[in-house]
Structure formats: C-alpha cells, structure tokens
Design a protein around this motif. Structure first.
Motif, PDB file in Angstrom:
ATOM      1  N   THR A 109      74.767  43.380 -14.794  1.00 29.82           N
ATOM      2  CA  THR A 109      75.469  43.312 -16.083  1.00 29.82           C
ATOM      3  C   THR A 109      76.821  44.013 -16.025  1.00 29.82           C
ATOM      4  O   THR A 109      77.592  43.953 -16.972  1.00 29.82           O
ATOM      5  CB  THR A 109      74.617  43.979 -17.176  1.00 29.82           C
ATOM      6  OG1 THR A 109      74.338  45.337 -16.790  1.00 29.82           O
ATOM      7  CG2 THR A 109      73.317  43.225 -17.371  1.00 29.82           C
ATOM      8  N   ILE A 110      77.129  44.668 -14.914  1.00 32.01           N
ATOM      9  CA  ILE A 110      78.389  45.379 -14.796  1.00 32.01           C
ATOM     10  C   ILE A 110      79.531  44.376 -14.593  1.00 32.01           C
ATOM     11  O   ILE A 110      79.387  43.393 -13.882  1.00 32.01           O
ATOM     12  CB  ILE A 110      78.340  46.390 -13.631  1.00 32.01           C
ATOM     13  CG1 ILE A 110      79.622  47.232 -13.602  1.00 32.01           C
ATOM     14  CG2 ILE A 110      78.134  45.685 -12.299  1.00 32.01           C
ATOM     15  CD1 ILE A 110      79.574  48.370 -12.607  1.00 32.01           C
ATOM     16  N   ALA A 111      80.667  44.616 -15.252  1.00 36.23           N
ATOM     17  CA  ALA A 111      81.821  43.739 -15.118  1.00 36.23           C
ATOM     18  C   ALA A 111      82.661  44.165 -13.922  1.00 36.23           C
ATOM     19  O   ALA A 111      82.588  45.308 -13.469  1.00 36.23           O
ATOM     20  CB  ALA A 111      82.660  43.776 -16.394  1.00 36.23           C
ATOM     21  N   ASN A 112      83.435  43.229 -13.416  1.00 37.78           N
ATOM     22  CA  ASN A 112      84.353  43.537 -12.331  1.00 37.78           C
ATOM     23  C   ASN A 112      85.501  44.356 -12.911  1.00 37.78           C
ATOM     24  O   ASN A 112      86.333  43.824 -13.651  1.00 37.78           O
ATOM     25  CB  ASN A 112      84.881  42.243 -11.700  1.00 37.78           C
ATOM     26  CG  ASN A 112      85.735  42.489 -10.472  1.00 37.78           C
ATOM     27  OD1 ASN A 112      86.295  43.554 -10.299  1.00 37.78           O
ATOM     28  ND2 ASN A 112      85.843  41.481  -9.628  1.00 37.78           N
ATOM     29  N   PRO A 113      85.603  45.652 -12.597  1.00 33.78           N
ATOM     30  CA  PRO A 113      86.610  46.503 -13.254  1.00 33.78           C
ATOM     31  C   PRO A 113      88.038  46.125 -12.896  1.00 33.78           C
ATOM     32  O   PRO A 113      88.957  46.366 -13.681  1.00 33.78           O
ATOM     33  CB  PRO A 113      86.253  47.905 -12.758  1.00 33.78           C
ATOM     34  CG  PRO A 113      85.559  47.690 -11.452  1.00 33.78           C
ATOM     35  CD  PRO A 113      84.807  46.411 -11.612  1.00 33.78           C
ATOM     36  N   VAL A 114      88.238  45.530 -11.723  1.00 35.72           N
ATOM     37  CA  VAL A 114      89.602  45.168 -11.321  1.00 35.72           C
ATOM     38  C   VAL A 114      90.167  44.112 -12.264  1.00 35.72           C
ATOM     39  O   VAL A 114      91.362  44.119 -12.587  1.00 35.72           O
ATOM     40  CB  VAL A 114      89.618  44.660  -9.866  1.00 35.72           C
ATOM     41  CG1 VAL A 114      91.025  44.290  -9.441  1.00 35.72           C
ATOM     42  CG2 VAL A 114      89.049  45.716  -8.930  1.00 35.72           C
ATOM     43  N   LYS A 115      89.311  43.213 -12.752  1.00 30.43           N
ATOM     44  CA  LYS A 115      89.779  42.154 -13.640  1.00 30.43           C
ATOM     45  C   LYS A 115      90.109  42.666 -15.037  1.00 30.43           C
ATOM     46  O   LYS A 115      90.681  41.932 -15.846  1.00 30.43           O
ATOM     47  CB  LYS A 115      88.712  41.055 -13.723  1.00 30.43           C
ATOM     48  CG  LYS A 115      88.529  40.308 -12.408  1.00 30.43           C
ATOM     49  CD  LYS A 115      87.610  39.128 -12.554  1.00 30.43           C
ATOM     50  CE  LYS A 115      87.554  38.325 -11.243  1.00 30.43           C
ATOM     51  NZ  LYS A 115      86.661  37.159 -11.334  1.00 30.43           N
ATOM     52  N   LEU A 116      89.750  43.918 -15.318  1.00 31.14           N
ATOM     53  CA  LEU A 116      90.079  44.513 -16.611  1.00 31.14           C
ATOM     54  C   LEU A 116      91.451  45.180 -16.606  1.00 31.14           C
ATOM     55  O   LEU A 116      91.947  45.572 -17.654  1.00 31.14           O
ATOM     56  CB  LEU A 116      89.014  45.547 -16.993  1.00 31.14           C
ATOM     57  CG  LEU A 116      87.573  45.037 -17.106  1.00 31.14           C
ATOM     58  CD1 LEU A 116      86.630  46.188 -17.431  1.00 31.14           C
ATOM     59  CD2 LEU A 116      87.479  43.952 -18.175  1.00 31.14           C
ATOM     60  N   LEU A 117      92.058  45.301 -15.422  1.00 28.20           N
ATOM     61  CA  LEU A 117      93.374  45.926 -15.337  1.00 28.20           C
ATOM     62  C   LEU A 117      94.415  45.055 -16.037  1.00 28.20           C
ATOM     63  O   LEU A 117      94.354  43.828 -15.973  1.00 28.20           O
ATOM     64  CB  LEU A 117      93.775  46.133 -13.877  1.00 28.20           C
ATOM     65  CG  LEU A 117      92.988  47.187 -13.101  1.00 28.20           C
ATOM     66  CD1 LEU A 117      93.351  47.138 -11.625  1.00 28.20           C
ATOM     67  CD2 LEU A 117      93.249  48.582 -13.662  1.00 28.20           C
TER      68      LEU A 117
END
Length: 407
Positions: A150-158
C-alpha cells in the motif's frame, strides 16, 4: 541460471524465480558459493520437470515491507529491463541509501535524500535526476511484483523541477563550500571558420608556434570520421563501428546500426549521403582497399582496445585535442551531431521548401517516430535568422525595406 552474490556477512545469497512464489522470486542464503550454485541447479531441474516448489516456500515469510532498498535496487538491476547506462547509477544509489528499509522510504525520507544530493554531494540537476529515476523505476518494478503493498512510490510525489536548486539549497551548499549547480543545455554550433580550421588540422597542419603537430593515427581516418559525423549526424559509435559493406557508394546510402538499442536488439537505419560526404568517403576509399566485412575505420584494431567504450573515449579525446590545438573553445564531439541536425533542417529545395519532412529527419537521425529530439537539437543561429528575415524584405535594389507586395 541466477548467479549468487556475497553478502556483507560473508554468506552467499541467490534469488530464484518461479511464478508460484510470493512476488515471483525468493532469496536463499548459504554458507558457501558452491552450495548456492548447487541449490540453483536443483531448482532448475525441478522447473524443467514442471515440479512445483515445496509448499513451505509458497507462503510469504515475514513482513514484506521490511525489505531494504539494496534488494529492491538489485532486483531491478538483474531484471534485464534496466538500461545498461543505468546500472552504474543503481549501484551508486545502493551504496548511498541501500540500508534504508522500504517502510522508511516515504516522502520525508526522499526529500532528505534529495537535500543530501544537493548540499553534501553538490551534484548537478542532471546527476540528481539520474539517481531519482533509477530509484523510482526500481520501486515501480518491486510494486508490480508485490501488488499487496500500500506504500506509494515517494519519488513520484516530488514536485516538478525537484532537481533544481532552491534558494535554501544554494545557501546550504555554499555554507559547505559548494555552489549552485544548474542544468547545462548544449546548443554549441560550429562558428564561421571553425569547420575549415578542423579540416585543416586533421589534414596534417602544424602551427608555426608549436614544435609539432597532432599525431594522426590512421592517416586520413580521423578527418574522414569528422566529415562523416558532421555531414550525417551519426553518433560517434555508429560511425567508427561501420563496416565496409554498410557503405553503398553507388546508392549513396549508409546502412547504420543504431548504438541506442539494448536488450540484445539490433536495429538499422538508412542514412543518405550528402555530396560532400560522398566525396570525402570516395577520397578515403581511394587510399585503402578493404573487404565488405572489414571495419571501415581502423580505430577498433588499435593496440589496447577492449571494446567500443575504449574507442569512444580515445576518439573524444583526440577530437578535443584537435579543437584546442586550433583555438576552438567549448566544442565537444557530440556537438557535431547538433550541427548536423541543424544542417538537415536548413536544407531547402529549389522552391525554398524544406527538403525533408520532420519524420524523415527522425529516421535519418535514429529517433523514434513522433520524437521531439529534433526540436531539442535545433540551435538556429540568430545571425542566420536575421539574414533570412532581411533578405525577404529586400527591395529589388538590394536595400532593406518594405516587401515587394507592399504599396
């Protein structure tokens, strides 16, 4: 068959694939490399006999989110989908953040990693993007094999433009002795007289204020290579790796093998010869005889060559030395491809229309259909645009003024 790798503890780990396993892959640890190889061979025999894995291996072991990034990056590296140019970056990222757990890799963590790349390492925006893109693709691949995450890809949140230095980043970098790094956009073209200087020095010219000229290995090979690249836009490796059979002097076409393909794919494209390129190749061929399967240029047969990378480095260095010898500053070998692109775009027919359509140019340069690379490579000189503008407004007497259709 997968190859085992040694862990920091000294033990040997091997990852084995099977569609029945959780995530499609499972890792096993052994005391010695031989044990790991032997187990992998047994696993291969089981798969060949269509035997299912042992039942105890089919259930997930432990919380999946506790996996560390070094494993995620390693799986992406070994997947066969990572570009060869990305492998070194993946190993660098693994050294920098490999010990981080996936459960810790959230947005706050990735912004901290981003700040470290700017402030502590003082990297350029391009280098930062390479690291973040490699990390993002590795995380995407891991999530594809673990749909329960369920964790999101944090790089795509930049945010957009994350690699650009902010005012705070610049202050922190300067406080540590660094500086603000900006993206360098190359639009260097040949200036008036530079082409003639390069041809002159590659033809054997020696400056009177120097004790000796350049050492031109292969005779006129480097000169011909230069004329070929600047006249066609071929990449350096595509040019020096040509074979005689790929150069059709009668049809005036060069069958070029693209150097941008990977995963074992081989792709060719036809590049037409302009008259000046055809003349240069004719002169070159008149100085030597070669069979169709022979290398067109002798650089791959020099002493100490271990592959294309060695030749690329050598030739880039030789071009740089030649440019500097004639006082040409800021010009790189790859700028010749930019120059060739602009020359193709500027070619006109007898009626003043573009000689080639954009899709035809993409084919010549080795870009995919619909690519915008031509716009990126186009560097039209302001002086040329001004001359074209004023010539269109010139009166019959030759003086700038109103157009011929004006009252």
């Amino acid at each position: 068959m997968a190859k085992p790798r040694q862990k920091p503890s000294g033990k040997w780990e091997i990852g084995l694939r099977h569609p029945s396993l959780p995530g499609g892959r499972k890792y096993f640890t052994f005391d010695t490399e031989d044990e790991a190889i032997a187990y992998a061979q047994q696993w291969k025999l089981m798969k060949g006999a269509d035997m299912p894995p042992p039942q105890e291996l089919l259930a997930p072991t432990g919380p999946v989110r506790e996996v560390r990034l070094t494993r995620i990056l390693g799986e992406w590296e070994e997947s066969g989908f990572a570009a060869p140019t990305q492998l070194l970056t993946l190993r660098t990222v693994a050294r920098e953040v490999g010990t981080t757990k996936l459960s810790e890799a959230n947005y706050a963590w990735v912004t901290g990693y981003l700040r470290m790349l700017k402030v502590e390492k003082n990297l350029s925006p391009c280098s930062i993007k390479h690291r973040m893109q490699a990390l993002s693709r590795a995380l995407d691949e891991y999530q594809r094999h673990n749909p329960g995450l369920t964790i999101a890809n944090p790089v795509k949140l930049l945010p957009k433009g994350y690699s650009t230095y902010t005012e705070v980043d610049t202050k922190l970098a300067k406080a540590r002795g660094g500086r603000e790094k900006v993206t360098q956009t190359r639009d260097r073209r040949l200036r008036p007289g530079e082409h003639e200087k390069i041809v002159k020095v590659l033809s054997g010219y020696e400056r009177p204020d120097r004790e000796r000229g350049l050492e031109l290995r292969g005779g006129n090979a480097l000169l011909t290579l230069y004329l070929l690249i600047v006249g066609t836009g071929m990449r350096l490796q595509e040019a020096f790796s040509l074979k005689r059979g790929q150069v059709d002097m009668e049809a005036k076409v060069i069958r070029v093998q693209s150097s941008k393909q990977w995963r074992g794919k081989v792709s060719f494209r036809d590049v037409p010869m302009r008259p000046e390129v055809h003349k240069a190749l004719s002169v070159y061929l008149s100085t030597r005889a070669m069979l169709p399967g022979a290398w067109f240029f002798p650089f791959l047969e020099e002493d100490g060559v271990k592959g294309f990378k060695t030749v690329s480095q050598r030739l880039s260095f030789r071009f740089r030395i030649a440019f500097e010898y004639m006082g040409i500053e800021g010009l790189h070998e790859h700028d010749l491809r930019h120059e060739a692109t602009c020359q193709w775009l500027e070619l006109k027919d007898a009626d003043g229309r573009d000689l080639f359509r954009l899709e035809e140019l993409n084919k010549i340069m080795g870009w995919t259909p619909g690519s915008l690379m031509a716009q990126r490579y186009a560097s039209f000189r302001g002086v040329d645009l001004a001359q074209r503008l004023w010539s269109s407004y010139a009166t019959p007497g030759g003086e700038p003024g109103a157009s011929s259709g004006a009252a």
